[in-house]
Scaffold this active site. Structure first.
Site, PDB file in Angstrom:
ATOM      1  N   SER A   1      -5.477  -4.654   9.881  1.00  0.00           N
ATOM      2  CA  SER A   1      -6.302  -3.514   9.490  1.00  0.00           C
ATOM      3  C   SER A   1      -5.906  -2.917   8.149  1.00  0.00           C
ATOM      4  O   SER A   1      -6.658  -2.127   7.575  1.00  0.00           O
ATOM      5  CB  SER A   1      -6.230  -2.418  10.553  1.00  0.00           C
ATOM      6  OG  SER A   1      -4.910  -1.930  10.683  1.00  0.00           O
ATOM      7  N   TYR A   2      -4.745  -3.256   7.623  1.00  0.00           N
ATOM      8  CA  TYR A   2      -4.298  -2.672   6.358  1.00  0.00           C
ATOM      9  C   TYR A   2      -5.089  -3.264   5.191  1.00  0.00           C
ATOM     10  O   TYR A   2      -4.931  -4.436   4.845  1.00  0.00           O
ATOM     11  CB  TYR A   2      -2.803  -2.919   6.135  1.00  0.00           C
ATOM     12  CG  TYR A   2      -1.886  -2.255   7.136  1.00  0.00           C
ATOM     13  CD1 TYR A   2      -2.328  -1.240   7.991  1.00  0.00           C
ATOM     14  CD2 TYR A   2      -0.551  -2.641   7.240  1.00  0.00           C
ATOM     15  CE1 TYR A   2      -1.481  -0.638   8.905  1.00  0.00           C
ATOM     16  CE2 TYR A   2       0.311  -2.038   8.149  1.00  0.00           C
ATOM     17  CZ  TYR A   2      -0.163  -1.050   8.980  1.00  0.00           C
ATOM     18  OH  TYR A   2       0.687  -0.458   9.881  1.00  0.00           O
ATOM     19  N   GLN A   3      -5.942  -2.416   4.629  1.00  0.00           N
ATOM     20  CA  GLN A   3      -6.765  -2.799   3.476  1.00  0.00           C
ATOM     21  C   GLN A   3      -7.529  -4.094   3.730  1.00  0.00           C
ATOM     22  O   GLN A   3      -7.530  -5.011   2.908  1.00  0.00           O
ATOM     23  CB  GLN A   3      -5.919  -2.911   2.201  1.00  0.00           C
ATOM     24  CG  GLN A   3      -5.432  -1.584   1.658  1.00  0.00           C
ATOM     25  CD  GLN A   3      -4.475  -0.866   2.581  1.00  0.00           C
ATOM     26  OE1 GLN A   3      -4.854   0.112   3.243  1.00  0.00           O
ATOM     27  NE2 GLN A   3      -3.229  -1.332   2.644  1.00  0.00           N
TER      28      GLN A   3
END
Length: 348
Positions: A60-62
């Site tokens: 989900s990070y970036q």
């Protein structure tokens, strides 16, 4: 750098885990303060030089660009079997639920995407990012066990859960012969210590590693009073977590500053030295070289029992905030849960 065993596993990890939420294309995420690939690589390389071998990211990070940056850097700067890589997956989306995608199918999709992003055949630790109340626990544990059996993950961990959920999940895994969670990544630092109520006790008894995030309270425990940063100014999630308790937290932060001056070290080192006495390996985010350098130094600082008491004695119970408050069944979302003493009082 110091190293230790990660819970009931064969993984040998550095006492500092590099958190990679700050890496990634800012145009593909919710955080404007993330750094580009060139600067991410510099920090990852410096971490490796300092002995850091434990890295934590998430799909989900970036939009997966954090995984991509990390994977490419490690490929260039380290041997695969010399590092421990953890990534995380989110619950099923409403669209997946509507389409009848099972928990097992969802997890398979997630791990395959993460491995593609990382450019790796497996991850060392695959983490259940937050509890999925819409998916049966059996499906989650079965799905994770399939990932382990397929060789796509060596071990599994969990994040943002309550102690009873971790206990129930591992009990089910033991009953069914599934892989069990060997680590938990919760919100824990010197000014947010609610994990000490039940989670820390469960982990100590069952030898589950604690690898908390927000180890420096989004920078609040590393800066002198009055100092700020781009993240602190723009990160609404962090503001939600800490602004309401700024006055009571400020007393403890002032004591961190006092001890840092006494020892001739940074506030980062004092705050992490305290946390290192409680957990296996805190996840420490870094968007500048001095962030990881200060974190690495913390493993060499020992606080006296009197200093630990001095840092702890002014703590008061905090409201459950952030992911833990949000990640509850629909009925509970209408209430704010406050911890006080050994009980919880719910205010409508």
């Amino acid at each position: 750098m110091q190293y230790t065993r990660l819970g009931n596993s064969e993984l040998k990890v550095s006492r500092i885990c590099m958190g990679c939420m700050g890496f990634g294309d800012a145009g593909n995420g919710q955080h404007s303060w993330t750094i580009d690939e060139e600067h991410s690589r510099e920090i990852i390389r410096r971490g490796l030089e300092l002995g850091v071998n434990f890295f934590d990211t998430a799909i989900s990070y970036q939009s997966g660009t954090s995984e991509q940056y990390l994977g490419r850097a490690l490929k260039d700067f380290a041997e695969r079997d010399s590092v421990v890589v953890a990534t995380k997956f989110l619950p099923r989306t409403p669209e997946e639920i509507e389409a009848g995608v099972t928990g097992q199918e969802h997890i398979e999709r997630m791990i395959n995407t993460s491995l593609k992003n990382l450019g790796m055949d497996y991850v060392d630790l695959y983490i259940y990012h937050m509890w999925d109340y819409e998916t049966p626990m059996y499906d989650i544990m079965d799905g994770l066990n399939r990932v382990v059996k397929a060789g796509k993950a060596r071990y599994i961990g969990i994040s943002n859960c309550f102690a009873y959920q971790l206990a129930k999940a591992n009990a089910l895994a033991e009953k069914e012969g599934f892989a069990k969670f060997i680590s938990v990544q919760g919100h824990y630092n010197l000014i947010f210590r609610e994990e000490e109520r039940e989670m820390a006790k469960l982990c100590a008894e069952d030898h589950i590693a604690m690898t908390p995030y927000s180890a420096l309270a989004s920078g609040r425990l590393s800066r002198h009073p009055g100092e700020t940063s781009k993240r602190q100014a723009e990160d609404g999630y962090a503001k939600f977590k800490y602004d309401a308790t700024a006055e009571q937290d400020g007393i403890i932060i002032n004591r961190v500053e006092e001890l840092s001056e006494r020892h001739g070290v940074s506030m980062t080192e004092v705050s992490l030295a305290w946390l290192l006495g409680k957990v296996t390996a805190p996840v420490v985010g870094a968007t500048k070289l001095h962030h990881i350098e200060g974190a690495a130094k913390a493993v060499d600082l020992t606080l006296s029992p009197e200093e630990i008491t001095y840092l702890e004695e002014k703590y008061v119970p905090h409201r459950l905030v952030g992911v833990m408050a949000q990640n509850t069944p629909a009925a509970a979302k209408e209430k704010h849960v406050w911890s006080t003493g050994s009980q919880q009082i719910e205010k409508a």
